[in-house]
Design an enzyme around this catalytic site. Sequence first.
Site, PDB file in Angstrom:
ATOM      1  N   GLN A 109      -2.841  -3.496  -5.075  1.00  0.00           N
ATOM      2  CA  GLN A 109      -2.305  -2.371  -4.289  1.00  0.00           C
ATOM      3  C   GLN A 109      -2.616  -1.050  -5.018  1.00  0.00           C
ATOM      4  O   GLN A 109      -3.549  -1.000  -5.798  1.00  0.00           O
ATOM      5  CB  GLN A 109      -0.811  -2.524  -4.020  1.00  0.00           C
ATOM      6  N   LYS A 135     -10.957  -1.835  -6.369  1.00  0.00           N
ATOM      7  CA  LYS A 135     -10.652  -2.262  -7.748  1.00  0.00           C
ATOM      8  C   LYS A 135     -11.413  -3.533  -8.114  1.00  0.00           C
ATOM      9  O   LYS A 135     -11.801  -3.713  -9.249  1.00  0.00           O
ATOM     10  CB  LYS A 135      -9.142  -2.529  -7.903  1.00  0.00           C
ATOM     11  N   ASP A 192      -6.731  -0.820  -1.775  1.00  0.00           N
ATOM     12  CA  ASP A 192      -8.081  -0.958  -1.209  1.00  0.00           C
ATOM     13  C   ASP A 192      -9.051   0.086  -1.758  1.00  0.00           C
ATOM     14  O   ASP A 192      -9.957   0.534  -1.049  1.00  0.00           O
ATOM     15  CB  ASP A 192      -8.047  -0.872   0.333  1.00  0.00           C
ATOM     16  N   GLY A 212      -6.184  -8.255  -1.560  1.00  0.00           N
ATOM     17  CA  GLY A 212      -7.447  -8.911  -1.256  1.00  0.00           C
ATOM     18  C   GLY A 212      -8.524  -8.166  -2.011  1.00  0.00           C
ATOM     19  O   GLY A 212      -8.829  -7.033  -1.674  1.00  0.00           O
ATOM     20  N   HIS A 213      -9.025  -8.764  -3.077  1.00  0.00           N
ATOM     21  CA  HIS A 213     -10.023  -8.075  -3.902  1.00  0.00           C
ATOM     22  C   HIS A 213     -11.409  -8.605  -3.574  1.00  0.00           C
ATOM     23  O   HIS A 213     -11.706  -9.777  -3.772  1.00  0.00           O
ATOM     24  CB  HIS A 213      -9.690  -8.252  -5.385  1.00  0.00           C
TER      25      HIS A 213
HETATM   26  P1  IMP Z   1       3.750  -6.008   1.793  1.00  0.00           P
HETATM   27  O1  IMP Z   1       3.216  -5.805   0.419  1.00  0.00           O
HETATM   28  O2  IMP Z   1       3.100  -7.146   2.524  1.00  0.00           O
HETATM   29  O3  IMP Z   1       5.247  -6.093   1.818  1.00  0.00           O
HETATM   30  O4  IMP Z   1       3.381  -4.707   2.680  1.00  0.00           O
HETATM   31  C1  IMP Z   1       3.957  -3.432   2.430  1.00  0.00           C
HETATM   32  C2  IMP Z   1       2.923  -2.334   2.661  1.00  0.00           C
HETATM   33  O5  IMP Z   1       1.936  -2.377   1.636  1.00  0.00           O
HETATM   34  C3  IMP Z   1       2.177  -2.440   3.985  1.00  0.00           C
HETATM   35  O6  IMP Z   1       1.901  -1.144   4.461  1.00  0.00           O
HETATM   36  C4  IMP Z   1       0.879  -3.123   3.593  1.00  0.00           C
HETATM   37  O7  IMP Z   1      -0.165  -2.847   4.501  1.00  0.00           O
HETATM   38  C5  IMP Z   1       0.640  -2.492   2.232  1.00  0.00           C
HETATM   39  N1  IMP Z   1      -0.171  -3.337   1.353  1.00  0.00           N
HETATM   40  C6  IMP Z   1       0.226  -4.438   0.683  1.00  0.00           C
HETATM   41  N2  IMP Z   1      -0.786  -4.938  -0.041  1.00  0.00           N
HETATM   42  C7  IMP Z   1      -1.828  -4.137   0.155  1.00  0.00           C
HETATM   43  C8  IMP Z   1      -3.166  -4.119  -0.362  1.00  0.00           C
HETATM   44  O8  IMP Z   1      -3.586  -4.956  -1.166  1.00  0.00           O
HETATM   45  N3  IMP Z   1      -3.950  -3.101   0.077  1.00  0.00           N
HETATM   46  C9  IMP Z   1      -3.502  -2.151   0.921  1.00  0.00           C
HETATM   47  N4  IMP Z   1      -2.277  -2.127   1.422  1.00  0.00           N
HETATM   48  C10 IMP Z   1      -1.445  -3.105   1.037  1.00  0.00           C
END
Ligand code: IMP
Length: 434
Positions: free
Chosen positions: A224, A16, A13, A40-41
């Site tokens: 991420q 990007k 977040d 989510g971009h």
């Molecule tokens: P997962 O990727 O859904 O398995 O989540 C694992 C961890 O990564 C959690 O803490 C999510 O909130 C975090 N996470 C996954 N994708 C994002 C992102 O795009 N932005 C911020 N945090 C993310």
Amino acid sequence: MANVAIIGGQWGDEGKGKVVDYLSEFSDATVRYAGGNNAGHTVVVNETKTILHLIPSGVLHPGKTCIIGNGVVIDPKVLLEEMALLRKMGVALGSERFFISDRAHLIMPYHRRIDAAREKAKKTRLGTTGRGIGPAYEDKMARCGFRVSDLLDADRFEERLKSVLREKNAYLRYVLREPGFRYREILEEYLRYGRRLKPYVTDVSRLLHRLMAQRKQILFEGAQGTLLDIDHGTYPYVTSSNAGVGGVLSGCGVGPSCIDEIVGVVKAYTTRVGGGPFPTELRDGPGEYLQREGMEYGATTGRPRRCGWFDAVAARYSVRVNGMTQLALTKLDILTGLDPLKICVGYRIKKKIVSEMPPEHWVLEQAEPVYKSVPGWKQDIREARSLEELPAGAQAYVKTLEDLMGIPFGFVSVGPRRNQSIVLRNPFDGCNRR
Ligand code: IMP
């Protein structure tokens, strides 16, 4: 000509989407290399906010090539919905400009159910996005995943699905106490997706090498952030892919010599969604201010993001593990009105001051940030288009971060819109590799 990788330098977040959107103007193709629809971009063009989960943000530039690499895990239902949404917005998305890797793994319905059920059952939740990301990557590593190309051979898909589902249903029913799936439902649904996605399916590594041979410029779009990287992040509070630069190589089928610049994106403060250590987290006062002014809600799940001061220890670590060559600073405008500002320059752990990230999450959880205080500013900075137009406090803040991280800022974002940016160094300029 040059190829550029965009990497998140914090816990995701970082903004990007905006940096990719800006740089896409100079590139010929944008490629997503890791993650899935957990990302989510957010991109704002002409006051219209678009949130993309799978398709690279570069898609909003007409005519540019958009690619989903093999390192991404694809939920085909979500992808088809996103394609339909873009078409409704008038974005042309034909098979001459949009490509999906034949080797990308698929998120299956049981992945989503397993993800949700595990989170429900855990005492200490990871706070996943519940999209099935972790279980899909697990199956990839366990060599029982399904790839996009599997959808194109109905008989083989049916045979393997029967056998994989037997195991998944047993796990769901007897371990997680959840209902299982009927293979026929999944079979029909997924073969239908396969038929719709077929025109876009290709060997992405070959495509990228062909584009490079034609001297096209490639932008590798990260999802991420480094601190969520499966290897370099705050394990186990991480996502299940290589969000850092390593993911570009394995997730697209290119070698390190194909990347000329590695741009790390960092927000002017820090946020995190989900569980896990966060040394500079602020639970009240300025934290609430950052959350409100920065509209810090997850672009995928809508969850409020945890907010805190800029953590230079964590960001410097990201610079190192990725070999970043320049930085992009986002959301500087959100700090307007906060005075003083604090920057974390070290951690106090058991009375010792350290300047490196410890590998254990329980040690990082005990870390007390050591702050450097700097004066803030009150003036609106959203119209600044050069560093000189920023008030002294904002200029000094940028300079302090740059000194702490040891590499320059090439881009400073002072507002959500495309033009609310200070461009200091375009990574596509001045590189003449071939
Ligand atoms: P997962 O990727 O859904 O398995 O989540 C694992 C961890 O990564 C959690 O803490 C999510 O909130 C975090 N996470 C996954 N994708 C994002 C992102 O795009 N932005 C911020 N945090 C993310």
